[in-house]
Design a protein around this motif. Structure first.
Motif: not given
Length: 1234
Positions: A222-226, A228-232
């Motif tokens: 979850e949560g991979i975006q520009h 936050n490349p590592e995700g959550s």
């Protein structure tokens, strides 16, 4: 083509990457890790190391990855202490989030992983809604929660302020371990796959990562975006069985392989649910079961347990399961689908890397497999030495017979002994004592390396005879690594194993030079250090090789045909250190990922003919076939030319007394079209159209346009001289292929000659021919000048005009309606340039393009276009339609409206019906690339389903429902793509929304041209290395901001102004050549009750446009006080503004009065602009409507000064400011279709 990367892992666990602009594999040396698998995207690569942990490698970029952390400090007033930290028990936390429900102290924020670092310490945000606060960022309210204001009032009992801190991702171009403290996977990971960056309407920069554990469970990151490349965190996705491998495509396709060999497809993937909703089982292609699967945008490939390759037909976003399997030729152990649905695979026997050739949008299955022959970086020095060995050993193949040397004598002995021993090569012992310590060899031969062994005889085994364990689990790497030879041992040199009694074991089979090399049988390691010998059969080299049956030993398949033209050349290498692949042998790959490799069927790659194993034999073949000297070639050419000249004279001699049959000075082109009649009732009528072009005695070309029509049964015609035409422009029309013809007089009337062709191809042919005729009559050729004025229509067509010196002359400038505009190939949304020739453009898909200095392209391809500097250009735009509903007490919101309501499916105005079925692309040159999807990116906001609410049609819409809202609408979007050509080259990789280039003086000599831009995410960027020789620059420099921006402009003395997305203005201080990014931002108050949307800075003037179409001028701007004092209103009904290097002001105006109505999108010039009156006096209207952008920033020609005794007689009519009025729906509309 932008540079991208192909990733692969060899059987030793080393990760390599191959650039589309390079020729060799580059090893990732940054981590001492051994990887099992990798999965790549355009901006990053994920990998599974042998410790079963997941690592991330984010590519370095000019745009940094920043994330804003925020928290709020809350205080309450009491009569004793005033505002203090003492809060009521029912109040929120002293430090909390914006809602006050989450406790967020300053020391409670930690970095997510070791890949992040803090940029600076916490600081209070002193801006409130883009307006600076007076008291250290505090905002006041009567109680929690309430509406906050920046002003303290008598009843303000609480206050709060926002604290900010930025963190930056620093682990670029290195492997960073994904943190596992809070979201660790319960089981080790065996497979991963990333994709999902093209899910419909998904925010840009978001990725999907799927993982498979050793227990067969599937997990989603979850949560991979520009930012936050590592995700959550990890979320488990239930599956109907144990999964062994998974593949995720760029869009909504996700397939997985079960342990039993069946396949499952994930359904329900979308913007709101990127992990999908359910699985559907798909049968295996064969009874043995599948072992691997790979998916792309519209393709699915699979590999079964017998190494057969299968293609799934009928796969698309509507039917992710497809319809059936098709067996393909070849045996592979794994396949991978990359960008543009290109396919990569690993061979089942030799573990070589292959690409599927001929994969296009119309033929997704491709045509054939082709092996990659790119060497690894550690093999570069060796391969070059192997190439030169042929020349240094006297093995340069030519058509001549040279004298025999000592080496050839020794070769004869070796040949005789080989024949006596039944064809097996043995070492020579007569003339050359190999390994004899008492023998002193020839120094010329001692230091001469020879090419590796090349033997394709009948006794040779097939090229893929090397035994490799099949991939059945992750233990295959350990099996191969356990056999890794020690340093200096016989195995490291590739020798046969020695028995205990000293006798050699069975000799290894010789292999081709395109794969590996091997020593001669029967030689020990000490014996191999003697002189080097080779045996080359020159007679066999010059003859055709004997045919070999397909599948027999020594047979080479069609994919290897280009490397086997010397299949009869026999070369024995006794040098153990001359293997073309070093100690590791030929590359044996374990995994490949093309998710970040942007290639297509037309890409020119150097991976298939690089200086690898085949490079040592290519040069001898070429030199053997090209044995003619350059002098002989030149004489041969000269002889042919002389013979052709004599033949032409003989044939023309008998026809000299004949008169010329056709006069070439006049020619006519005719056709039938439809014409939009000038008088009422306006309608389309059939006409005959003709262009008559003629050449005068002095060689000048001119022409006349004729339009023949019938009126009251009487034949009539219209005509226009070609040299009086100011522009030919395509017109946006839903039902016809229309273009408009403007002259100076018709530009004043806003009423062009509108013609419609039967097909778009015919329209483009006429446009190209007419434009070329106009340029010939005006003597305009070649690319645009550095002083050119650029403009763009609402269709995206680019036009350019060459300004005259009198364009800005006072008091009588050249009228705008007399300017001639010619079209330039390409499709853009805006274009900006300056007077030194640096021109940039931005497409509708936010791609940045730089002008190459060419001309033509597009509809002019092959007619009036430069032969070079023309490139393929693509653009993607969205087509929007609206779904409208009305509320009723019985059924709520439904598609049943009142009789007076708009269409339930309409355009933005509601006047035209637009349904999903009948809405088409802007023209046949556009193709759909996505399906209809709800657009959540509307500026006014939407609810969770995309609806906007209002009291009635039409009204002001908002993204939430109230009791007074009786109607609602939502916008649907569908993307379409255009492919064209033009003098534009892409500037990767950052998508831009605005760009500005420093306007230079006419005689200035600027070495480095300052260029500023806004990314589509709102980041402010400064381009470094922009010069006249390198207009694309070298790299981006990120300029820090606290909020997102939408417009930027740089002017004289390096003044940089920018507009934030909330409508506030900012000035960048201390910008200079030594400090191109400046120091800090200064907030500039906006005009009262207005939000700015665009700014343009000239030499000393600053103009801005607000969201209501008002044009503002910044007063009192001086070198000592560059921020100015206040805004002064100039005009309304303005869409865009451009201020030039002479402070000239040009705009795109709306609602300009014409002879038949109002016109939207008109190019206008401000008259009377001078140092004492920088705002000017009136407007001069030019071409329009239908224009969307104009740039005057390249015109730095000083106007001529005319001194008159009196200026009382104003010959230039004063033209007023365009006044707002209702724009009736006219059939003629605007030339660009606004």
């Amino acid at each position: 083509m932008p540079v991208s990367l192909l990733w692969a892992v060899d059987v030793r666990g080393r990760v390599y990457r191959l650039s589309t602009g390079g020729q060799q594999w580059e090893q990732c040396h940054d981590a001492k890790l051994e990887f099992k698998r990798v999965t790549a995207a355009t901006q990053c690569c994920w990998g599974i190391a042998c410790d079963h942990n997941i690592y991330l490698n984010v590519h370095a970029s000019d745009l940094s990855i920043r994330y804003q952390e925020e928290t709020y400090e809350n205080q309450r007033w009491n009569p004793v202490d005033g505002f203090s930290e003492r809060l009521l028990p029912s109040d929120r936390w002293q430090w909390s989030d914006a809602t006050g429900l989450v406790h967020q102290p300053l020391d409670g924020f930690d970095l997510p992983s070791g890949g992040w670092e803090w940029e600076a310490d916490w600081h209070a945000d002193e801006n409130f809604e883009a307006v600076p606060t007076e008291k250290a960022g505090w905002t006041y309210a009567m109680d929690f929660p309430a509406t906050y204001t920046k002003d303290k009032k008598w009843n303000s009992c609480v206050r709060r302020r926002r604290w900010l801190r930025y963190r930056r991702y620093k682990a670029r171009d290195s492997w960073a371990k994904i943190p596992s403290e809070q979201s660790a996977l319960p089981d080790p990971v065996s497979d991963i796959s990333c994709g999902g960056w093209e899910i419909s309407e998904e925010p840009r920069g978001r990725l999907s990562l799927w993982a498979v554990s050793l227990q067969g469970k599937v997990w989603y990151r979850e949560g991979i975006q520009h930012h936050n490349p590592e995700g959550s965190s990890w979320t488990e996705v239930p599956v109907p069985g144990e999964v062994v491998q998974i593949s995720c495509g760029p869009g909504e396709l996700v397939w997985a392989v079960l342990w039993e060999g069946q396949l499952v497809v994930r359904e329900g993937i979308g913007r709101d649910c990127p992990s999908g909703t359910a699985w559907t089982v798909v049968d295996s292609p064969s009874t043995v079961g599948a072992t691997g699967v790979a998916v792309g945008v519209n393709v699915v490939w699979a590999v079964t347990k017998d190494n057969k390759v299968w293609f799934r037909r009928g796969v698309n976003s509507h039917n992710p399961c497809g319809t059936g399997w098709i067996g393909m030729v070849g045996e592979m152990i794994m396949v991978n689908v990359g960008l543009n649905d290109q396919v990569w695979a690993l061979g089942s026997a030799e573990r070589g890397l292959y690409q599927r050739q001929g994969v296009t949008a119309s033929e997704l299955s491709g045509k054939a497999w082709r092996a990659l022959s790119a060497p690894r970086d550690s093999e570069r020095s060796h391969s070059s030495a192997s190439t030169s060995s042929l020349h240094s050993a006297g093995c340069f193949f030519t058509g001549e017979v040279r004298g025999q040397s000592a080496a050839s004598d020794a070769d004869s002995d070796i040949e005789r002994e080989r024949a006596a021993s039944g064809g097996s090569p043995v070492p020579a012992t007569s003339d050359a004592h190999v390994g004899d310590p008492g023998h002193t060899p020839d120094p010329a031969l001692d230091n001469t390396p020879l090419p590796p062994l090349a033997y394709l005889g009948d006794d040779a085994p097939p090229p893929n005879a090397r035994s490799v364990p099949k991939v059945t689990s992750d233990s295959f790497i350990s099996e191969l690594l356990s056999d890794r030879p020690g340093a200096g041992g016989p195995s490291a040199a590739g020798l046969p194993a020695q028995e205990e009694d000293g006798q050699p074991g069975p000799p290894p089979p010789p292999t081709t030079t395109s794969s590996s090399s091997a020593p001669a049988p029967g030689l020990s390691a000490s014996q191999s250090r003697g002189p080097l010998w080779s045996n080359v059969d020159l007679e066999e080299t010059q003859s055709q090789p004997d045919p070999v049956a397909e599948g027999a030993p020594g047979w080479v398949g069609p994919d290897r045909a280009d490397t086997c033209s010397l299949s009869s050349v026999v070369t024995y290498s006794l040098a153990l250190e001359e293997e073309p692949y070093g100690e590791d042998g030929p590359p044996m790959w374990a995994w490949v990922s093309g998710g970040g490799c942007a290639v297509d069927s037309h890409s020119q790659l150097s991976w298939f003919s690089g200086p690898g194993a085949t490079g040592a034999l290519v040069q001898p073949v070429q030199s053997m076939s090209l044995s003619v000297s350059p002098g002989q070639t030149a004489a041969w050419h000269q002889q042919i030319l002389e013979q052709l000249g004599q033949r032409s004279k003989r044939e023309m001699e008998n026809f000299k007394h004949y008169e010329q049959a056709v006069e070439q000075s006049v020619w006519v082109k005719k056709g039938t079209m439809q014409w939009w009649r000038d008088w009422k009732p306006h309608k389309w009528v059939d006409v005959r159209f003709a262009l008559e072009q003629f050449s005068g005695p002095d060689g000048n070309k001119d022409g006349i346009l004729f339009l023949y029509y019938n009126f009251n049964e009487e034949k009539k015609y219209l005509h226009a001289f070609v040299n009086e035409v100011t522009i030919f422009v395509p017109v946006l029309n839903d039902s016809k292929h229309t273009f408009a013809i403007y002259t100076a007089e018709r530009t004043k009337q806003r009423w062009p000659i509108r013609l419609a062709a039967s097909t778009e191809l015919e329209m483009h042919d006429w446009l190209a021919l007419l434009s070329v005729s106009c340029c010939d009559s005006r003597g305009i050729t070649g690319p645009p000048s550095k002083q050119a004025v650029w403009s763009v229509t609402c269709r995206g067509d680019v036009f350019v005009s060459e300004p005259s010196p009198a364009l800005e002359a006072l008091p009588y400038p050249t009228p705008c309606e007399q300017m001639f505009w010619r079209q330039v190939g390409g499709h853009l949304r805006l274009v900006e340039g300056n007077s030194v020739g640096v021109v940039w453009g931005i497409g509708y898909d936010h791609t940045a393009w730089v002008h190459t200095g060419g001309y033509g392209g597009g509809i002019f391809q092959g007619l009036a276009s430069s032969t070079d500097n023309i490139y393929t250009q693509t653009d993607v735009k969205s087509v929007y339609i609206y779904e409208n509903q009305r509320w009723n007490p019985v059924s709520g919101y439904t598609n049943r409206g009142l009789p007076t309501d708009r269409y339930m499916w309409s355009d933005a105005s509601g006047l035209h019906e637009c349904t999903k079925t009948h809405t088409t692309t802007p023209s046949p040159h556009w193709t759909w690339v996505s399906d209809w999807a709800v657009d959540y990116g509307v500026s006014e906001g939407t609810d969770r389903e995309g609806w906007q609410y209002a009291a009635d049609f039409p009204a002001s819409y908002h993204g939430y429902k109230t009791l007074k809202d009786f109607v609602r609408r939502r916008r649907w979007a569908r993307k379409c793509k255009l492919t064209t050509t033009g003098p534009w080259q892409e500037v990767p990789p950052i998508a831009l929304s605005d760009v500005s280039i420093l306007p230079c003086a006419a005689q200035s000599s600027v070495e480095v041209v300052p260029l500023w831009a806004i990314s589509n995410k709102g980041d402010v960027l400064c381009r470094l290395g922009v010069t006249t020789l390198t207009p694309a620059g070298s790299s981006w420099l990120h300029v820090g901001t606290d909020q997102a921006f939408k417009s930027v402009s740089i002017g004289g003395a390096s003044q940089v102004w920018a507009i934030a997305r909330d409508g506030s203005a900012f000035f960048r201080g201390s910008v200079s050549t030594c400090n191109p990014a400046g120091e800090c931002w200064y907030h500039i108050p906006s005009p009262p009750k207005q939000k700015l949307k665009q700014v343009s800075v000239g030499r000393t003037s600053i103009c801005a446009v607000d969201e209501n179409g008002n044009l503002w001028y910044r007063k009192d701007v001086t070198p000592s006080y560059p921020q100015g004092s206040s805004w002064e209103h100039i005009s309304d009904n303005v869409r865009k503004v451009s201020v030039g290097p002479l402070d000239q002001v040009w705009i795109i105006a709306d609602k300009v009065q014409g002879s038949h109505g109002l016109s939207c999108g008109t190019v206008c010039h401000r008259l009377g602009v001078q140092p004492l009156d920088p705002k000017g006096q009136s407007w001069d209207y030019g071409i329009g409507g239908g224009w969307d952008h104009v740039s005057i920033r390249g015109n730095s020609m000083d106007p001529p000064r005319i001194c008159l005794p009196s200026l009382t007689d104003q010959s230039v009519p004063a033209r007023g400011v365009p006044h707002p009025a209702h724009d009736p729906e006219g059939a003629n509309g605007s030339a660009g279709g606004c």
